[in-house]
Design an enzyme around this catalytic site. Structure first.
Site, PDB file in Angstrom:
ATOM      1  N   LYS A 132       5.824 -11.989   2.205  1.00  0.00           N
ATOM      2  CA  LYS A 132       4.900 -11.274   1.311  1.00  0.00           C
ATOM      3  C   LYS A 132       5.659 -10.260   0.455  1.00  0.00           C
ATOM      4  O   LYS A 132       6.707  -9.742   0.859  1.00  0.00           O
ATOM      5  CB  LYS A 132       3.764 -10.629   2.103  1.00  0.00           C
ATOM      6  CG  LYS A 132       4.136  -9.400   2.845  1.00  0.00           C
ATOM      7  CD  LYS A 132       2.925  -8.670   3.409  1.00  0.00           C
ATOM      8  CE  LYS A 132       3.457  -7.441   4.123  1.00  0.00           C
ATOM      9  NZ  LYS A 132       2.525  -6.582   4.732  1.00  0.00           N
ATOM     10  N   LYS A 154       7.490  -3.975  12.291  1.00  0.00           N
ATOM     11  CA  LYS A 154       8.092  -2.721  11.829  1.00  0.00           C
ATOM     12  C   LYS A 154       9.030  -2.118  12.866  1.00  0.00           C
ATOM     13  O   LYS A 154      10.030  -1.495  12.516  1.00  0.00           O
ATOM     14  CB  LYS A 154       7.013  -1.698  11.457  1.00  0.00           C
ATOM     15  CG  LYS A 154       6.335  -1.980  10.140  1.00  0.00           C
ATOM     16  CD  LYS A 154       5.677  -0.708   9.635  1.00  0.00           C
ATOM     17  CE  LYS A 154       4.887  -0.961   8.361  1.00  0.00           C
ATOM     18  NZ  LYS A 154       4.191   0.259   7.901  1.00  0.00           N
ATOM     19  N   LYS A 203       6.816  -3.346  -0.236  1.00  0.00           N
ATOM     20  CA  LYS A 203       7.487  -2.128  -0.691  1.00  0.00           C
ATOM     21  C   LYS A 203       8.875  -2.000  -0.110  1.00  0.00           C
ATOM     22  O   LYS A 203       9.743  -1.347  -0.671  1.00  0.00           O
ATOM     23  CB  LYS A 203       6.693  -0.899  -0.224  1.00  0.00           C
ATOM     24  CG  LYS A 203       5.391  -0.686  -0.925  1.00  0.00           C
ATOM     25  CD  LYS A 203       4.566   0.380  -0.201  1.00  0.00           C
ATOM     26  CE  LYS A 203       3.294   0.667  -0.980  1.00  0.00           C
ATOM     27  NZ  LYS A 203       2.349   1.495  -0.240  1.00  0.00           N
TER      28      LYS A 203
HETATM   29  P1  AMP Z   1       0.316  -0.492   1.953  1.00  0.00           P
HETATM   30  O1  AMP Z   1       1.245  -0.474   0.816  1.00  0.00           O
HETATM   31  O2  AMP Z   1       0.883  -1.171   3.148  1.00  0.00           O
HETATM   32  O3  AMP Z   1      -0.315   0.837   2.252  1.00  0.00           O
HETATM   33  O4  AMP Z   1      -0.872  -1.434   1.479  1.00  0.00           O
HETATM   34  C1  AMP Z   1      -1.903  -0.998   0.622  1.00  0.00           C
HETATM   35  C2  AMP Z   1      -2.886  -2.124   0.379  1.00  0.00           C
HETATM   36  O5  AMP Z   1      -2.238  -3.192  -0.344  1.00  0.00           O
HETATM   37  C3  AMP Z   1      -3.431  -2.767   1.652  1.00  0.00           C
HETATM   38  O6  AMP Z   1      -4.801  -3.084   1.464  1.00  0.00           O
HETATM   39  C4  AMP Z   1      -2.611  -4.022   1.811  1.00  0.00           C
HETATM   40  O7  AMP Z   1      -3.288  -5.025   2.516  1.00  0.00           O
HETATM   41  C5  AMP Z   1      -2.407  -4.418   0.348  1.00  0.00           C
HETATM   42  N1  AMP Z   1      -1.187  -5.221   0.185  1.00  0.00           N
HETATM   43  C6  AMP Z   1       0.076  -4.846   0.506  1.00  0.00           C
HETATM   44  N2  AMP Z   1       0.968  -5.830   0.215  1.00  0.00           N
HETATM   45  C7  AMP Z   1       0.227  -6.860  -0.301  1.00  0.00           C
HETATM   46  C8  AMP Z   1       0.551  -8.172  -0.794  1.00  0.00           C
HETATM   47  N3  AMP Z   1       1.810  -8.609  -0.824  1.00  0.00           N
HETATM   48  N4  AMP Z   1      -0.461  -8.943  -1.247  1.00  0.00           N
HETATM   49  C9  AMP Z   1      -1.751  -8.503  -1.245  1.00  0.00           C
HETATM   50  N5  AMP Z   1      -2.118  -7.287  -0.782  1.00  0.00           N
HETATM   51  C10 AMP Z   1      -1.151  -6.470  -0.323  1.00  0.00           C
END
Ligand code: AMP
Ligand code: TRP
Length: 347
Positions: free
Chosen positions: A210, A118, A213
């Site tokens: 991956k 990041k 967002k």
């Molecule tokens: P975040 O959007 O970074 O706050 O992530 C929220 C949750 O979604 C966390 O538990 C991440 O590990 C999960 N997560 C985010 N991106 C992915 C992805 N591409 N595949 C699986 N889990 C994800």
């Protein structure tokens, strides 16, 4: 005395919630409601660790916080039986994070791959908050002395750090912990729950990255707010290789895009990969049609319910406030105990 089995997890209110968040995290949150006391948090203090232009400014943050809450509820999280709130309403998170800033070592944080990604090349210009992010995450979990944390694969390293922080605190303050009547350890060593077929959902444009967002291409992800036509279009355009789908898992080796689509379908339908291949080996075009159908039938009702909830923001805010009060009732006594253990005088 054994601590209660408690689940905690958080999702950041930044940008679009996508199929990776849904399959990797939110569906797991829903399942765990039957076996644990659960606390699900919209981590707005984590969102502001990146530049303001990324998190969208004050109005963007408020909207995104409500939207993640709406996604939780629309997906089946019950804010009456469990606790749903936004992080900044419970000051104990930031309070414990400060103590953890003094427990965690610079060297530990310097090894965090998410910070390196990041912060990018311009590390001097990253916020201090971005660097200390995992300490706040450890505080989120440990202020409730949570025992289990469901997350996607990308959070594994952060959870290991949370265990290191808990262990160092328990060790450094062992005498005081015992003297204050907490036995041998105050914080549990939290177990990560990283299971299921979709712990790492990949980009639809590049199976080695991956789904995220922050990807600049909207075609790389299925957003929870996408309508049926958009979902269909994105899957049709999703990158594949020229080979047909194999009949067995071995045939997916070194085929990241094919593996990803099969994994997504398996997760959406609750079927095993073997089963999916046995039925759908052959041309991708046919498989993509059933994939679209499965995604639309799962996501459309969620999408509709999110819209309904978002049309009444006051009600969402009321849910968050009530959740924050219930969360604080657990967090405050734990924080007071930390103060006593550390030697911080309190009222
Ligand atoms: P975040 O959007 O970074 O706050 O992530 C929220 C949750 O979604 C966390 O538990 C991440 O590990 C999960 N997560 C985010 N991106 C992915 C992805 N591409 N595949 C699986 N889990 C994800
Ligand atoms: N860092 C997590 C993510 O980006 C979000 C998060 C913050 C979290 N605090 C947490 C996840 C505590 C689990 C537990 O996905």
């Amino acid at each position: 005395m054994a601590l209660p089995q408690r689940v905690f997890s958080g999702v950041q209110p930044t940008g679009n919630l996508h199929l990776g968040n849904y399959l990797g995290a939110i569906t797991r949150f829903v399942e765990l409601q039957d076996s644990y006391d659960c606390i699900y948090c919209v981590v707005d203090l984590h969102a502001i660790t990146v530049p303001l232009s990324v998190w969208g400014g004050p109005e963007g943050l408020r909207t995104a916080t409500r939207q993640v809450t709406a996604a939780f509820i629309a997906s089946g999280i019950d804010p009456e039986r469990h606790i749903v709130f936004n992080q900044s309403q419970v000051g104990e998170h930031a309070e414990l994070a400060w103590v953890f800033n003094c427990v965690a070592r610079l060297g530990w944080l310097s090894r965090m791959t998410q910070f390196k990604e990041k912060a990018g090349k311009d590390r001097e210009n990253a916020s201090v908050g971005l660097f200390a992010y995992p300490n706040l995450m450890a505080a989120d979990i440990l202020v409730y002395r949570a025992t289990h944390v469901p997350v996607g694969e990308d959070q594994k390293q952060h959870l290991e750090l949370a265990r290191d922080i808990a262990a160092k605190f328990n060790h450094d303050f062992a005498e005081s912990i015992a003297a204050n009547g907490h036995g041998e350890a105050f914080f549990p060593l939290t177990e990560p729950l990283i299971t299921g077929p979709a712990t790492r959902v990949m980009s639809l444009r590049d199976g080695t990255k991956k789904m995220s967002k922050s990807d600049s291409s909207d075609y790389s992800r299925i957003n929870l707010t996408d309508d049926a036509d958009t979902i269909a279009l994105k899957f049709r355009k999703a990158r594949t290789d020229p080979e047909p789908l194999p009949t067995e898992i071995d045939g997916l080796a070194d085929r990241p895009e094919a593996s990803n689509l099969v994994g997504i379908f398996a997760a959406l339908t609750g079927r095993s990969t073997d089963d999916v291949l046995a039925e759908f080996s052959g041309p991708f075009s046919r498989f993509k049609e059933v994939l679209v159908e499965a995604a639309v039938s799962k996501l459309s009702p969620i999408n509709a319910e999110m819209r309904r909830l978002m049309s009444e923001p006051d009600q969402i805010d009321a849910i968050l406030t009530k959740g924050a009060e219930r969360a604080q009732a657990i967090a405050r006594p734990n924080m007071d105990a930390v103060k006593d253990i550390v030697g911080l005088l309190r009222r």
